[in-house]
Design a protein around this motif. Structure first.
Motif, PDB file in Angstrom:
ATOM      1  N   ASN A   1       0.937  -1.147   0.048  1.00  0.00           N
ATOM      2  CA  ASN A   1      -0.115   0.151  -0.035  1.00  0.00           C
ATOM      3  C   ASN A   1       0.778   1.190   0.070  1.00  0.00           C
ATOM      4  O   ASN A   1       0.636   2.321  -0.477  1.00  0.00           O
TER       5      ASN A   1
ATOM      6  N   SER B   1       4.266   1.586  -1.032  1.00  0.00           N
ATOM      7  CA  SER B   1       4.865   1.591  -2.334  1.00  0.00           C
ATOM      8  C   SER B   1       3.809   2.142  -3.348  1.00  0.00           C
ATOM      9  O   SER B   1       4.160   3.108  -4.165  1.00  0.00           O
ATOM     10  N   ARG B   2       2.897   1.641  -3.348  1.00  0.00           N
ATOM     11  CA  ARG B   2       1.783   2.008  -4.571  1.00  0.00           C
ATOM     12  C   ARG B   2       1.356   3.576  -4.241  1.00  0.00           C
ATOM     13  O   ARG B   2       1.284   4.407  -5.206  1.00  0.00           O
TER      14      ARG B   2
ATOM     15  N   SER C   1       4.499   5.903  -4.972  1.00  0.00           N
ATOM     16  CA  SER C   1       4.753   6.090  -6.604  1.00  0.00           C
ATOM     17  C   SER C   1       3.813   6.978  -7.246  1.00  0.00           C
ATOM     18  O   SER C   1       4.072   7.641  -8.053  1.00  0.00           O
ATOM     19  N   LYS C   2       2.558   6.789  -6.732  1.00  0.00           N
ATOM     20  CA  LYS C   2       1.494   7.725  -7.348  1.00  0.00           C
ATOM     21  C   LYS C   2       1.647   9.136  -6.859  1.00  0.00           C
ATOM     22  O   LYS C   2       1.493  10.086  -7.834  1.00  0.00           O
TER      23      LYS C   2
ATOM     24  N   SER D   1       9.532   5.035  -6.857  1.00  0.00           N
ATOM     25  CA  SER D   1       9.209   4.349  -5.782  1.00  0.00           C
ATOM     26  C   SER D   1       9.877   4.692  -4.714  1.00  0.00           C
ATOM     27  O   SER D   1      10.992   5.556  -4.500  1.00  0.00           O
TER      28      SER D   1
END
Length: 380
Positions: free
Chosen positions: A331, A333-334, A337-338, A343
């Protein structure tokens, strides 16, 4: 979209610490979360290290973009002129802390013709007294009472040994209220709104060394709103009071979020209790920021990025993620990155702190090495 549903959409809230997935070996339980990196570097000028006979000439040169300065009749340059002037550039506003012995000053019509500087400035005297004349009307300072004056009009005055705080704001910032400000030129601000503004200015000064890039435009906007509220006619006071209340509440809410980024209880409900507002009022307040949960997550991600970018912080990425309320590495990392376009691992290797877009122009302004350069760039 319904505001409540919008706020409930972002990533999951942190679990209770007793249920955390990753142990933090060797990390103190009460370790504070990293703070966001301050961005302001003051431009300091002082005559104190000069020989007494050279001090006044140096002060005259430093103040020349604004006013011509003269000594009192009973003083000479050999007596010395111990003065200091520390400027802070918030991008849309300059804040100056100034101490100076007794002197007189004049901004003449001739100086106006040779200068492109026509900003408004607010003075908050701390000690001493001054008398300033504009169009034969004299304003006498009172300690703790704000004055407003335009650099677009000639003026002259004199001051005793004094300490003051100055705010310089570009004229274009008040383009929609120009006539209101012009009518109040060279005035002492009074009333409850003026006292609120003075309190706010004092609180901003106390935090200058800790302000982040994200804080700066909000502070400028809040200052502008409060100045207009101080000058608004009585018929507009109800609307001005509501606007001031919203500004103050939003600042309290932001401070609460910042102070509790690593707390499991940081939720809309806890914010409502701490701030004493309803859920609908809280959602309305954060709607321009994408919702309460979106704002909390963005601030946590930015704080996590600061930690990852710190060479002295050797914690594992998963530990940093958990500190800021992410219940799984995936969660975090996602979401990271967004938010940043790369990352967490790349964020750690680059050792770079992302800045909001406006900080680029701020950095360009701060390349200017003189107070005059800051004044000329203000508002551009």
């Amino acid at each position: 979209m319904d505001t409540k549903r919008q706020d409930e959409a972002p990533a999951r809230q942190p679990r209770d610490r007793d249920r955390r997935r990753w142990p933090r070996e060797g990390q103190p339980h009460d370790e504070a979360a990293p703070s966001l990196v301050p961005v302001l570097e003051p431009l300091a000028f002082s005559t104190l290290e000069l020989a007494p006979r050279d001090q006044f000439a140096a002060w005259q040169l430093h103040m020349a973009p604004l006013v011509d300065v003269r000594l009192p009749d009973d003083k000479s340059p050999d007596d010395g002129f111990p003065a200091s002037h520390t400027a802070w550039n918030l991008g849309g506003m300059l804040i100056v802390q100034q101490r100076a012995p007794a002197h007189s000053y004049i901004r003449s019509a001739a100086k106006l013709r040779s200068s492109s500087i026509d900003h408004w400035y607010i003075v908050l005297p701390r000690t001493g007294r001054s008398w300033t004349e504009v169009d034969r009307r004299v304003a006498e300072t009172q300690s703790g009472k704000l004055e407003i004056r335009s650099l677009g009009y000639p003026f002259r005055g004199r001051a005793t040994d004094s300490e003051s705080l100055f705010l310089y704001l570009p004229r274009d910032l008040f383009s929609d209220a120009a006539s209101t400000l012009d009518a109040k030129n060279n005035s002492i601000l009074s009333g409850n709104f003026a006292d609120l503004l003075a309190d706010y200015v004092n609180s901003v000064e106390a935090r200058l060394r800790s302000l982040t890039a994200e804080d700066l435009p909000r502070i400028v906007h809040a200052t502008r709103s409060m100045i207009i509220a101080c000058l608004a006619p009585p018929a507009d006071h109800a609307a001005a009071a509501e606007q001031l209340a919203s500004v103050g509440l939003m600042e309290r809410a932001r401070r609460y979020v910042q102070n509790n980024l690593d707390a499991a209880h940081l939720t809309p409900d806890s914010m409502c209790r701490a701030l004493g507002v309803s859920r609908s009022r809280l959602y309305q307040l954060f709607e321009p920021s994408g919702g309460v949960l979106h704002y909390i997550q963005s601030r946590r991600l930015l704080a996590a990025h600061v930690a990852l970018s710190d060479p002295a912080d050797s914690r594992r990425i998963v530990d940093i993620a958990e500190t800021f309320g992410f219940s799984s590495a995936a969660n975090f990392s996602r979401a990271f990155s967004k938010e940043f376009g790369y990352s967490p691992r790349e964020g750690r290797s680059t050792m770079m702190l992302p800045r909001p877009a406006h900080s680029v122009s701020l950095a360009e302004r701060e390349k200017t090495s003189s107070f005059e350069g800051w004044l000329k760039a203000l508002g551009s």
